[in-house]
Enzyme design. Structure first.
Site, PDB file in Angstrom:
ATOM      1  N   GLU A 111       1.712  11.475  -5.443  1.00 15.60           N
ATOM      2  CA  GLU A 111       2.703  11.470  -4.368  1.00 15.60           C
ATOM      3  C   GLU A 111       3.903  12.358  -4.716  1.00 15.60           C
ATOM      4  OE1 GLU A 111       2.325   7.216  -2.226  1.00 15.60           O
ATOM      5  OE2 GLU A 111       2.543   7.104  -4.409  1.00 15.60           O
ATOM      6  N   GLU A 131      -4.063   2.980  -5.512  1.00 17.40           N
ATOM      7  CA  GLU A 131      -3.243   1.782  -5.339  1.00 17.40           C
ATOM      8  C   GLU A 131      -4.011   0.569  -4.820  1.00 17.40           C
ATOM      9  OE1 GLU A 131      -0.034   4.978  -5.411  1.00 17.40           O
ATOM     10  OE2 GLU A 131      -2.159   4.799  -4.929  1.00 17.40           O
TER      11      GLU A 131
END
Length: 261
Positions: A111, A131
C-alpha cells in the site's frame, strides 16, 4: 533522525531508506516518523522528488508490524497525519514519489508503494495484500487504489485470497514502471528521479492536482472543473515565470532554469 529511517539529499532529490530488520515492518511510531519526513519533503521548495526504498534485498516492507499488533497496537491506531507509512493519506503532496521495491512488498508495504506515483522494482519483487489471512482488510489504500489499476477479477483475487504477484506480472498490469536486476534498482530509480527533477515543478504539481481532482469525473466534467478556477496549481502554472522560461529556453537552445514560481 530515527534509527529506522536514513534520509539523504542529492540536489533536488530526497532518498528515504526504511531500515527495520528483519522485514522493514512499520509500527505507529515509525509511521509518524515517516510522515514527518514526507511532510518536510512536501514543504521544502528545494526538493522536487523523493525515493522510498527498503534496506536490504529481501524486503521493501512487510507492512504493519505484527509484533506491535501482538503487543496491543490496534489496526485503527493513529499512524500520523500522512496515514500509514506517512504517505498513504498525504493527499496534498504535489511532488512525485518513487517507490524502489526490492523484494517483498506485502500488506501495508504494498500500500505504501501504491501511494507513490511510480514504482521501480527488482526482478525478485513480490506484491501481496494478505490482510484477510490476518482477519483484517487492506484499508491503507489497497482496497481503494488496486481496483483503479487492476481489472475487478484480479483485484478481488489479490485482496480476498492474499495471493502474491511477481514483478513481471505487475509490469504487465501496469502496477510498476520498470523491472530491473537488483543491482540496478537504485540507479534506475535515481535516473527516473533525475528526469522528474528536470521537469518544471509547478507543471508536475498541476498534473498531480488535476489527476487527484478529476480522477472520478468524465472527460467533459474534468474540463469544466479545471476551467472553473477552483484549482490552485493549474491556474498558477499557466501564468508562472516557468511557463515563460520553458519556451524561451527552447528557443535559445539551452536547458531551462526552473524557479518554481
Amino acid at each position: 533522525m530515527s534509527e529506522s529511517l536514513h534520509v539523504s539529499r542529492n540536489g533536488h532529490i530526497l532518498e528515504i531508506i526504511l531500515d527495520r530488520p528483519k522485514a522493514n515492518a512499520i509500527d505507529a511510531k515509525t509511521s509518524f516518523e515517516m510522515g514527518d519526513v514526507f511532510i518536510k519533503f512536501r514543504d521544502d521548495p528545494e526538493l522536487r522528488v523523493a525515493i522510498i526504498v527498503g534496506a536490504g534485498e529481501r524486503f521493501f516492507s512487510a507492512g504493519w508490524d505484527l509484533k506491535a499488533a501482538a503487543e496491543g497496537e490496534a489496526p485503527d491506531a493513529d499512524f500520523g497525519p500522512g496515514g500509514f507509512a506517512g504517505l498513504t493519506e498525504l493527499f496534498n503532496l504535489d511532488k512525485p514519489v518513487i517507490a524502489a521495491v526490492n523484494g517483498y512488498a506485502f500488506g501495508g508495504g504494498f500500500e505504501l508503494a501504491l501511494a507513490a506515483d511510480m514504482i521501480v522494482c527488482s526482478q525478485n519483487a513480490s506484491f501481496a495484500v494478505p490482510e484477510t489471512k490476518l482477519g483484517i482488510v487492506p484499508d491503507s489504500g489497497g482496497m481503494l487504489r488496486l481496483p483503479k489499476i487492476l481489472p475487478p477479477a484480479i483485484a478481488n483475487e489479490m485482496m480476498m485470497t492474499g495471493r502474491q504477484m511477481g514483478a513481471e506480472e505487475a509490469l504487465r498490469w501496469g502496477i510498476v514502471n520498470r523491472v530491473v536486476e537488483s543491482g540496478q534498482l537504485m540507479d534506475t530509480a535515481r535516473e527516473l528521479a533525475h528526469q522528474l527533477a528536470l521537469s518544471a515543478p509547478l507543471a508536475v504539481a498541476a498534473i498531480k492536482e488535476i489527476y487527484r481532482e478529476t480522477g472520478e469525473m468524465s472527460v467533459e466534467e474534468g474540463y469544466r472543473h479545471i476551467r472553473s478556477g477552483k484549482l490552485k496549481n493549474y491556474p498558477s502554472v499557466l501564468h508562472s515565470e516557468d511557463a515563460l522560461e520553458g519556451p524561451k529556453a527552447f528557443a535559445e537552445k539551452r536547458d531551462p532554469v526552473w524557479k518554481g514560481k
